[in-house]
Write a protein that holds these residues in place. Sequence first.
Motif, PDB file in Angstrom:
ATOM      1  N   MET A   1      -8.821   8.321 -49.336  1.00 30.78           N
ATOM      2  CA  MET A   1      -8.093   7.071 -49.464  1.00 30.78           C
ATOM      3  C   MET A   1      -6.831   7.339 -50.280  1.00 30.78           C
ATOM      4  N   SER A   2      -5.708   6.974 -49.725  1.00 26.49           N
ATOM      5  CA  SER A   2      -4.445   7.251 -50.396  1.00 26.49           C
ATOM      6  C   SER A   2      -4.180   6.221 -51.493  1.00 26.49           C
ATOM      7  N   LEU A   3      -3.229   6.550 -52.321  1.00 23.85           N
ATOM      8  CA  LEU A   3      -2.860   5.666 -53.422  1.00 23.85           C
ATOM      9  C   LEU A   3      -2.300   4.352 -52.891  1.00 23.85           C
ATOM     10  N   GLU A   4      -1.561   4.435 -51.816  1.00 28.63           N
ATOM     11  CA  GLU A   4      -0.968   3.234 -51.236  1.00 28.63           C
ATOM     12  C   GLU A   4      -2.046   2.286 -50.700  1.00 28.63           C
ATOM     13  N   SER A   5      -3.045   2.808 -50.039  1.00 33.34           N
ATOM     14  CA  SER A   5      -4.117   1.947 -49.518  1.00 33.34           C
ATOM     15  C   SER A   5      -4.960   1.369 -50.656  1.00 33.34           C
ATOM     16  N   GLN A   6      -5.132   2.124 -51.729  1.00 29.40           N
ATOM     17  CA  GLN A   6      -5.845   1.598 -52.893  1.00 29.40           C
ATOM     18  C   GLN A   6      -5.068   0.455 -53.533  1.00 29.40           C
ATOM     19  N   PHE A   7      -3.738   0.607 -53.585  1.00 27.39           N
ATOM     20  CA  PHE A   7      -2.905  -0.452 -54.154  1.00 27.39           C
ATOM     21  C   PHE A   7      -3.022  -1.729 -53.334  1.00 27.39           C
ATOM     22  N   PHE A   8      -2.957  -1.615 -52.014  1.00 30.22           N
ATOM     23  CA  PHE A   8      -3.063  -2.799 -51.169  1.00 30.22           C
ATOM     24  C   PHE A   8      -4.452  -3.431 -51.262  1.00 30.22           C
ATOM     25  N   LEU A   9      -5.473  -2.626 -51.406  1.00 34.87           N
ATOM     26  CA  LEU A   9      -6.819  -3.161 -51.591  1.00 34.87           C
ATOM     27  C   LEU A   9      -6.915  -3.923 -52.913  1.00 34.87           C
ATOM     28  N   LEU A  10      -6.339  -3.372 -53.956  1.00 36.51           N
ATOM     29  CA  LEU A  10      -6.319  -4.051 -55.250  1.00 36.51           C
ATOM     30  C   LEU A  10      -5.527  -5.350 -55.179  1.00 36.51           C
ATOM     31  N   MET A  11      -4.410  -5.335 -54.460  1.00 33.60           N
ATOM     32  CA  MET A  11      -3.576  -6.533 -54.368  1.00 33.60           C
ATOM     33  C   MET A  11      -4.266  -7.662 -53.602  1.00 33.60           C
ATOM     34  N   LYS A  12      -5.203  -7.330 -52.715  1.00 31.57           N
ATOM     35  CA  LYS A  12      -5.957  -8.370 -52.013  1.00 31.57           C
ATOM     36  C   LYS A  12      -6.793  -9.195 -52.992  1.00 31.57           C
ATOM     37  N   PHE A  13      -7.163  -8.604 -54.115  1.00 30.85           N
ATOM     38  CA  PHE A  13      -7.929  -9.321 -55.124  1.00 30.85           C
ATOM     39  C   PHE A  13      -7.036  -9.910 -56.213  1.00 30.85           C
ATOM     40  N   VAL A  14      -5.935  -9.251 -56.512  1.00 30.31           N
ATOM     41  CA  VAL A  14      -5.066  -9.680 -57.607  1.00 30.31           C
ATOM     42  C   VAL A  14      -4.214 -10.882 -57.214  1.00 30.31           C
ATOM     43  N   ILE A  15      -3.669 -10.884 -56.016  1.00 30.17           N
ATOM     44  CA  ILE A  15      -2.768 -11.964 -55.600  1.00 30.17           C
ATOM     45  C   ILE A  15      -3.463 -13.327 -55.608  1.00 30.17           C
ATOM     46  N   PRO A  16      -4.683 -13.472 -55.065  1.00 30.94           N
ATOM     47  CA  PRO A  16      -5.331 -14.798 -55.170  1.00 30.94           C
ATOM     48  C   PRO A  16      -5.585 -15.238 -56.613  1.00 30.94           C
ATOM     49  N   VAL A  17      -5.900 -14.300 -57.478  1.00 32.05           N
ATOM     50  CA  VAL A  17      -6.110 -14.653 -58.889  1.00 32.05           C
ATOM     51  C   VAL A  17      -4.805 -15.139 -59.516  1.00 32.05           C
ATOM     52  N   TYR A  18      -3.715 -14.447 -59.228  1.00 27.59           N
ATOM     53  CA  TYR A  18      -2.412 -14.888 -59.742  1.00 27.59           C
ATOM     54  C   TYR A  18      -2.024 -16.248 -59.179  1.00 27.59           C
ATOM     55  N   LEU A  19      -2.252 -16.478 -57.891  1.00 28.20           N
ATOM     56  CA  LEU A  19      -1.916 -17.770 -57.295  1.00 28.20           C
ATOM     57  C   LEU A  19      -2.732 -18.900 -57.909  1.00 28.20           C
ATOM     58  N   LEU A  20      -4.007 -18.659 -58.135  1.00 31.74           N
ATOM     59  CA  LEU A  20      -4.837 -19.667 -58.782  1.00 31.74           C
ATOM     60  C   LEU A  20      -4.354 -19.953 -60.205  1.00 31.74           C
ATOM     61  N   ALA A  21      -4.003 -18.900 -60.929  1.00 26.24           N
ATOM     62  CA  ALA A  21      -3.482 -19.087 -62.285  1.00 26.24           C
ATOM     63  C   ALA A  21      -2.161 -19.856 -62.273  1.00 26.24           C
ATOM     64  N   PHE A  22      -1.277 -19.548 -61.311  1.00 25.49           N
ATOM     65  CA  PHE A  22      -0.001 -20.260 -61.217  1.00 25.49           C
ATOM     66  C   PHE A  22      -0.225 -21.748 -60.945  1.00 25.49           C
ATOM     67  N   ILE A  23      -1.193 -22.068 -60.087  1.00 28.14           N
ATOM     68  CA  ILE A  23      -1.472 -23.472 -59.781  1.00 28.14           C
ATOM     69  C   ILE A  23      -2.004 -24.189 -61.008  1.00 28.14           C
ATOM     70  N   VAL A  24      -2.923 -23.561 -61.712  1.00 25.97           N
ATOM     71  CA  VAL A  24      -3.487 -24.182 -62.922  1.00 25.97           C
ATOM     72  C   VAL A  24      -2.401 -24.376 -63.981  1.00 25.97           C
ATOM     73  N   TYR A  25      -1.563 -23.364 -64.178  1.00 23.85           N
ATOM     74  CA  TYR A  25      -0.483 -23.481 -65.168  1.00 23.85           C
ATOM     75  C   TYR A  25       0.530 -24.542 -64.768  1.00 23.85           C
ATOM     76  N   ALA A  26       0.845 -24.636 -63.477  1.00 22.04           N
ATOM     77  CA  ALA A  26       1.817 -25.633 -63.023  1.00 22.04           C
ATOM     78  C   ALA A  26       1.280 -27.050 -63.217  1.00 22.04           C
TER      79      ALA A  26
END
Length: 94
Positions: A1-26
Amino acid sequence: MSLESQFFLLMKFVIPVYLLAFIVYAVRAFKGPTIADIILAVDCLSFDVAAFMAILAVYFKSVYLVSGAMILALWGYLLDIYIAKHLVSKEVGA
């Protein structure tokens, strides 16, 4: 598994968490019962956006995103100082 594919896999979990946090903060920023709640929500928003920009800057190897993230983080820090001084002394001056 390349570093790039690991990054995209991590971002699949990080982006929803950030979006939820942005909504709560807003919601807290627009509906905050006190000025302290509003300032804390805006502060959290600015630091989360700066952290997300820094993560993207590492991935894209972009100096401009790093400088933008640093400026945004400093702006959030200055906002805290400005509001704290205003709340304590009811004036903002040198």
